[in-house]
Scaffold this active site. Structure first.
Site, PDB file in Angstrom:
ATOM      1  CB  THR A   5      -0.957   0.090   1.204  1.00  0.00           C
ATOM      2  OG1 THR A   5      -1.490   1.416   1.269  1.00  0.00           O
ATOM      3  CG2 THR A   5      -0.313  -0.215   2.540  1.00  0.00           C
ATOM      4  CD  GLU A  53      -5.978  10.536   0.025  1.00  0.00           C
ATOM      5  OE1 GLU A  53      -6.393  10.879  -1.098  1.00  0.00           O
ATOM      6  OE2 GLU A  53      -5.761   9.341   0.331  1.00  0.00           O
ATOM      7  NE  ARG A  67      -9.488   5.964   2.465  1.00  0.00           N
ATOM      8  CZ  ARG A  67     -10.445   6.335   1.616  1.00  0.00           C
ATOM      9  NH1 ARG A  67     -10.185   6.559   0.348  1.00  0.00           N
ATOM     10  NH2 ARG A  67     -11.682   6.485   2.020  1.00  0.00           N
ATOM     11  CG  ASP A  70      -2.717   4.588   1.713  1.00  0.00           C
ATOM     12  OD1 ASP A  70      -2.375   5.405   0.850  1.00  0.00           O
ATOM     13  OD2 ASP A  70      -3.821   4.011   1.707  1.00  0.00           O
ATOM     14  CG  MET A 103      -3.485   9.737  -3.162  1.00  0.00           C
ATOM     15  SD  MET A 103      -3.566   8.284  -4.232  1.00  0.00           S
ATOM     16  CE  MET A 103      -4.930   8.738  -5.292  1.00  0.00           C
ATOM     17  NE  ARG A 133       1.670  32.154  -8.928  1.00  0.00           N
ATOM     18  CZ  ARG A 133       1.505  31.866 -10.204  1.00  0.00           C
ATOM     19  NH1 ARG A 133       2.015  30.746 -10.704  1.00  0.00           N
ATOM     20  NH2 ARG A 133       0.811  32.661 -10.979  1.00  0.00           N
ATOM     21  CG  HIS A 192      -5.154   7.693  -9.076  1.00  0.00           C
ATOM     22  ND1 HIS A 192      -6.074   8.685  -8.870  1.00  0.00           N
ATOM     23  CD2 HIS A 192      -5.642   6.594  -8.443  1.00  0.00           C
ATOM     24  CE1 HIS A 192      -7.087   8.214  -8.171  1.00  0.00           C
ATOM     25  NE2 HIS A 192      -6.853   6.950  -7.887  1.00  0.00           N
TER      26      HIS A 192
END
Ligand code: F6P
Length: 360
Positions: A140, A237, A186, A142, A184, A177, A284
């Site tokens: 994963t 996220e 989770r 994550d 990502m 800026r 992704h």
């Protein structure tokens, strides 16, 4: 122990880089060392649900070219819990028995399942119900499978996020800026904090540590006062709004799809201090591309070790990476809880030591 002659392998859940290296290693070890046959199951457990079951015979010559390929050449899915499978008429049906029958009809003596905690939990339940001999490999981006220091896919995802920060530095400086990079992960902030430190971020927001817009704006202003005309913000996220709301685009969807916290922050920062702010959502891209050397290494190591576990008759275990060694752990332990970023751990300490704003 029953003699092993044929094993199956499947990838389940979201894809990531390094899965093909693991499949390749499984095939090499099983065929060359043990003289077993290997069937690659297509589209995770969906392949076992289909009639006839969808599987391909894998041999070392067929899998060699996949070492450097992203994704999974077997296909995968992160939808459709077989115990509550969404049917075309909108109802949910328990289709677990069809998967179990599919496994047995292929004559499999054992199954290697590559997945995150959700997939491993489903596979373990199927194994218990249907007598499947299961060994798991954690993957994963994550990196939230608690029992292993590293899961397949994490390193590549962090590399992509770090490279994005490297690129954002120059355009941020050129235009003075605030650049926000949404990554990502989770419910965990592993990608954000790891890439944030490696990529020189000024602000890192992770779900594990509360923050304030005031704190972010203060950091930006301090940088400006010290002569740094730009600021890099990395946000995971699952970070919530200051008021505690989850930001997602999941209306009407089966699963909550996180995303949008970067845009929320941009509006807050611009509204509060007028800083010109832009948002990049990596999405992704973090799952795709050529696997890093570490993900190929981890995939290869886990693949060989998983086959060896089957040879030892040690089922219902998952292979893990701990202190530079592969250690097998009961799947029940691997799925017992997810690993969040430790707010008192070394990465948080390092980030704070570098003066990065992480929260108040
Ligand atoms: O779990 C892996 C992951 O990439 C998460 O980081 C992300 O929230 C989710 O999957 C995205 O899922 P999907 O591919 O369904 O959009």
């Amino acid at each position: 122990m029953d003699e092993i002659k044929r094993i199956g392998i499947l990838t389940s859940g979201g894809d990531c880089a390094g899965l093909n290296a693991a499949i390749r290693a499984v095939v090499h070890r099983a065929v060359n060392t043990y003289d077993w046959e290997v069937l690659g199951i297509c589209q995770a457990t969906h392949g076992l649900m289909m009639r006839p079951p969808q599987a391909i015979n894998l041999t070392p010559d067929k899998v060699n070219t996949y070492l450097t390929a992203g994704g999974t050449f077997l296909g995968t899915t992160n939808k459709g819990d077989p115990f509550a499978f969404p049917m075309p008429d909108g109802s949910l049906r328990d289709r677990s028995q069809e998967i179990i029958e599919g496994y047995h009809s292929l004559g499999l003596d054992a199954l290697i399942g590559i997945g995150g905690d959700g997939s491993l939990a489903i596979l373990q339940r199927l194994a218990g119900q249907g007598g499947l001999k299961l060994v798991g490999i954690p993957k994963t981006i994550d990196n939230d499978v608690g029992v292993t220091e590293m899961s397949i896919g994490f390193d590549t995802a962090v590399g992509i996020a770090t490279e994005a920060l490297d690129r954002l530095h120059f355009t941020a400086a050129s235009h003075s800026r605030v650049m926000i990079l949404e990554v990502m992960g989770r419910d965990a902030g592993h990608i954000a904090i790891t890439a944030g430190i490696a990529g020189g971020a000024d602000v890192i927001l992770i779900p594990e540590i509360p923050y304030s817009i005031e704190g972010i704006c203060r950091t930006i202003k301090q940088h400006q006062e010290q002569g740094k005309n730009y600021c890099l913000v990395v946000v995971a996220e699952a970070v919530r709004t200051e008021a505690g709301a989850t930001v997602s685009s999941s209306k009407g969807l089966e699963q909550c799809r996180l995303g949008g916290i970067g845009q929320y922050l941009a509006e807050q920062i611009c509204g509060r201090i007028g800083a010109e702010t832009r948002v990049t959502v990596l999405g992704h891209t973090q799952r795709g591309g050529t696997p890093s050397y570490l993900d190929r290494l981890l995939g290869s190591t886990f693949g060989v070790a998983a086959v060896d576990l089957i040879a030892e008759g040690k089922f219902d275990h998952v292979v893990t990476w701990q202190n530079r060694r592969v250690v097998s752990v009961p799947i029940s332990e691997a799925i017992a809880g997810y690993a969040a970023v430790n707010p008192n751990g070394v990465l948080v300490k390092t980030a704070r030591g570098l003066g990065i704003y992480l929260g108040d």
